[in-house]
Design a protein around this motif. Structure first.
Motif, PDB file in Angstrom:
ATOM      1  N   ILE A 398     -18.295  24.297  -0.366  1.00  0.00           N
ATOM      2  CA  ILE A 398     -17.431  24.699   0.749  1.00  0.00           C
ATOM      3  C   ILE A 398     -17.318  26.212   0.827  1.00  0.00           C
ATOM      4  O   ILE A 398     -17.722  26.932  -0.092  1.00  0.00           O
ATOM      5  CB  ILE A 398     -16.033  24.061   0.634  1.00  0.00           C
ATOM      6  N   THR A 402     -12.777  26.422   5.050  1.00  0.00           N
ATOM      7  CA  THR A 402     -12.589  24.987   4.786  1.00  0.00           C
ATOM      8  C   THR A 402     -11.141  24.708   4.422  1.00  0.00           C
ATOM      9  O   THR A 402     -10.503  25.491   3.711  1.00  0.00           O
ATOM     10  CB  THR A 402     -13.506  24.527   3.639  1.00  0.00           C
ATOM     11  N   LYS A 452     -12.039  25.016  11.763  1.00  0.00           N
ATOM     12  CA  LYS A 452     -12.130  24.815  10.325  1.00  0.00           C
ATOM     13  C   LYS A 452     -12.961  23.573   9.989  1.00  0.00           C
ATOM     14  O   LYS A 452     -13.062  22.633  10.778  1.00  0.00           O
ATOM     15  CB  LYS A 452     -10.730  24.632   9.725  1.00  0.00           C
ATOM     16  N   THR A 453     -13.545  23.585   8.789  1.00  0.00           N
ATOM     17  CA  THR A 453     -14.184  22.388   8.235  1.00  0.00           C
ATOM     18  C   THR A 453     -13.146  21.665   7.384  1.00  0.00           C
ATOM     19  O   THR A 453     -12.565  22.264   6.483  1.00  0.00           O
ATOM     20  CB  THR A 453     -15.399  22.762   7.373  1.00  0.00           C
ATOM     21  N   LEU A 553     -21.959  18.115   4.690  1.00  0.00           N
ATOM     22  CA  LEU A 553     -21.297  19.234   5.360  1.00  0.00           C
ATOM     23  C   LEU A 553     -22.057  19.677   6.601  1.00  0.00           C
ATOM     24  O   LEU A 553     -21.447  20.051   7.616  1.00  0.00           O
ATOM     25  CB  LEU A 553     -21.127  20.401   4.384  1.00  0.00           C
TER      26      LEU A 553
END
Length: 590
Positions: A398, A402, A452-453, A553
């Protein structure tokens, strides 16, 4: 026609609510008609998110409020929908998250006397004596809308209460006849309905606490959710650096202190042994923590001085709660830390530079040693995927854009200690005890922060509790992709560990009779694929994990949810990795 339902929806819009997470029923015709009319004339109202299960609806509002501080609306169907909120309202209450909940109510006329009168058999079945009482133990405020003349005032008041410290859920209900009633438009001044201002430390306790901190030989800070206000993190760092005070996170459900900082000395979950730093501290400052330690396992020395700062220092909703604190200060942690830091700057003569330097050197070495020990666990020589190794792989995959959710339960400690977060607002736990928050919360956070992730780390039990079919349907329909990583040990490890904690050599241990395993195992990832088109990935071998995370991802960033189902040691093996390795080898041969 302008009705109570119209005014109600306008009030939500005017108060700043962006989303209504809705599970609509036979009690909502006025709401549905008003929404349809608004759409017809392009009138701006909160966006409706259809939620096939109420638990996921409230969890989504919970997640949204966690990352923004802003309450969203949840709309459910009479007492049945209210009950289906289930553990989600416990979570919102215990984690002090502002949420506005509205439920309809069965009509109170039955012969057509008023618009909305009973016309379905369910209106008798769902009429209960005390619908509000179902959630009264978990809400800050509950009321019934009885007239359209003051519905906006009720909505604004409820939201004012929800946002005021300590924040929490509020509940309104309205029968069909009232919601269908003709009303006159009213305009309220939003500025007159703001939440109460944050609390500060009075001058005398401020002086006492600041001087006690400055003169303590071995001070320590413990926190759990100080990071609910991102600005408070930098103030805590400033205080820690000024005095060289180490920080321990107890069951953290926010990013409270940078993990890479030399004064960060780890986090604790249901730690079975005594924390040495806690035991040797002569002064412990607890900031925003419901359970700073578990006394029968781990606690400060009897002679230690304790100060307690919290938005909710008395825990009035917890019948059994106490710690031996010299002072209980009801304050906003960010405001209080600014006061303490300002006091230190103005009274620099109180500080012992040599003692501070000595503490810094010592705790920086402890921090470095803790990292070495963590790294050893992550790199253990085994083919099995340990929780520590899995978390380390996530950490490496990440970036700082994240947001990580942690509902790992028995792996909560491994995740919080190994995820290595350093950016305020990058890490959240539910802050409470009802499992399943992770799924809906991930959707809510993605709606709040689309740039955002979102990565949700969860056990297989808490994944199933989240109603994944509903969650992933919502994720697909509303373009809210996220990554779920399942720490799959094929069962509920927590009840097993609880039983062993009370009966360490009992019959349950001798016979392995815990009734917690999920064998035969469900295809967890494909539940999400079938319900919401999520991309399923199963990982059983250590060598495949990093590449699987990379793939996952990439898929998420391209707009599609992924469920990464990772096999870790079975709930019955309890860290006996040799036994687990043999089992896997037998499976591979077969």
């Amino acid at each position: 026609m302008y009705t109570t339902g119209t005014a109600f929806l306008e009030a939500l819009q005017e108060a700043g609510v962006s989303y209504i997470f809705a599970n609509l029923g036979s009690d909502h015709p006025a709401i549905i008609e008003s929404l349809a009319r608004a759409r017809q004339v392009n009138k701006e109202l909160p966006t409706v998110i259809t939620c096939p299960h109420e638990f996921a609806a409230l969890s989504a509002a919970h997640g949204y409020a966690q990352v923004t501080g802003e309450p969203q609306a949840v709309m459910v169907h009479v007492e049945c929908g209210t009950q289906n909120l289930g553990g989600a309202i416990h979570n919102a209450s215990r984690s002090r998250v502002p949420v506005f909940i509205f439920a309809g109510a069965s009509p109170y006329t039955q012969e057509g006397e008023l618009t909305g009168s009973r016309n379905e058999f369910i209106h008798w079945i769902q009429d209960v004596p005390d619908q509000r009482g179902i959630v009264r133990g978990y809400t800050k405020y509950d009321n019934e809308i009885r007239s359209g003349t003051n519905v906006k005032q009720l909505v604004f008041r409820a939201l004012q209460i929800a946002k005021s410290d300590p924040p929490g859920p509020v509940y309104l209900m309205g029968p069909r006849e009232v919601m269908e009633e003709k009303a006159e438009p009213v305009v309220l001044d939003k500025e007159l309905w703001e939440p109460i201002s944050s609390g500060a430390i009075a001058p005398r306790p401020l002086q006492e606490l600041a001087e006690a901190l400055a003169t303590a030989e071995s001070p320590l800070i413990v926190t759990s959710y100080l990071g609910r206000n991102k600005e408070a993190v930098s103030e805590l760092v400033r205080l820690s650096e000024t005095l060289a005070v180490p920080v321990i996170e107890s069951i953290p459900h926010q990013m409270n202190f940078p993990h890479e900082h030399p004064m960060h000395c780890g986090s604790e979950w249901n730690t079975p042994g005594q924390n040495e730093l806690l035991a040797e501290a002569d002064l412990v400052l607890v900031i925003d923590s419901d359970v700073p330690w578990i006394p029968m396992k781990n606690k400060p020395a009897a002679e230690a001085t304790i100060y307690y700062m919290d938005i909710d220092p008395l825990k009035e909703d917890m019948p059994l709660w106490y710690i031996p604190s010299r002072k209980f200060l009801k304050v906003d942690s960010c405001t209080a830390l600014k006061q303490i830091n300002h006091y230190m700057a103005e009274h620099h003569g109180l500080l012992d530079a040599a003692a501070i330097e000595k503490r810094w050197d010592r705790f920086a070495k402890i921090h470095d040693q803790q990292w070495i020990e963590k790294h050893r666990k992550e790199q253990a020589e085994t083919d099995i995927i340990t929780p520590e190794y899995l978390t380390a792989c996530v950490r490496e995959a990440i970036d700082e854009e994240t947001i990580v959710l942690n509902e790992g339960i028995t792996n909560y400690g491994a995740i919080s200690n190994h995820i290595g977060v350093n950016v305020p607002g990058s890490y959240y736990g539910s802050g409470a005890g009802s499992l399943g928050w992770n799924g809906g919360a991930a959707v809510g956070m993605k709606l709040a922060k689309p740039e955002k992730t979102i990565v949700s780390l969860t056990g297989d039990g808490s994944y199933l509790f989240s109603v994944p079919s509903t969650v992933h349907w919502m994720s697909q329909r509303y373009n809210a992709p996220f990554l779920t990583v399942i720490y799959n040990n094929s069962g509920w490890k927590a009840p097993k560990m609880s039983t062993l904690g009370v009966h360490p050599e009992g019959v349950a241990k001798q016979t392995e009779g815990f009734w917690v395993n999920f064998d035969p195992e469900a295809d967890l990832a494909k539940i999400a694929e079938a319900a919401g088109g999520a991309h399923p990935i199963d990982v059983k071998e250590r060598t495949a994990l990093k590449e699987a995370l990379k793939e996952a991802l990439q898929v998420v960033r391209n707009g599609k949810s992924v469920v990464l189902n990772v096999r870790i040691p079975h709930v019955y093996d309890n860290e006996d990795y040799t036994k687990e390795k043999g089992k896997y080898e037998m499976e591979a041969e077969s």
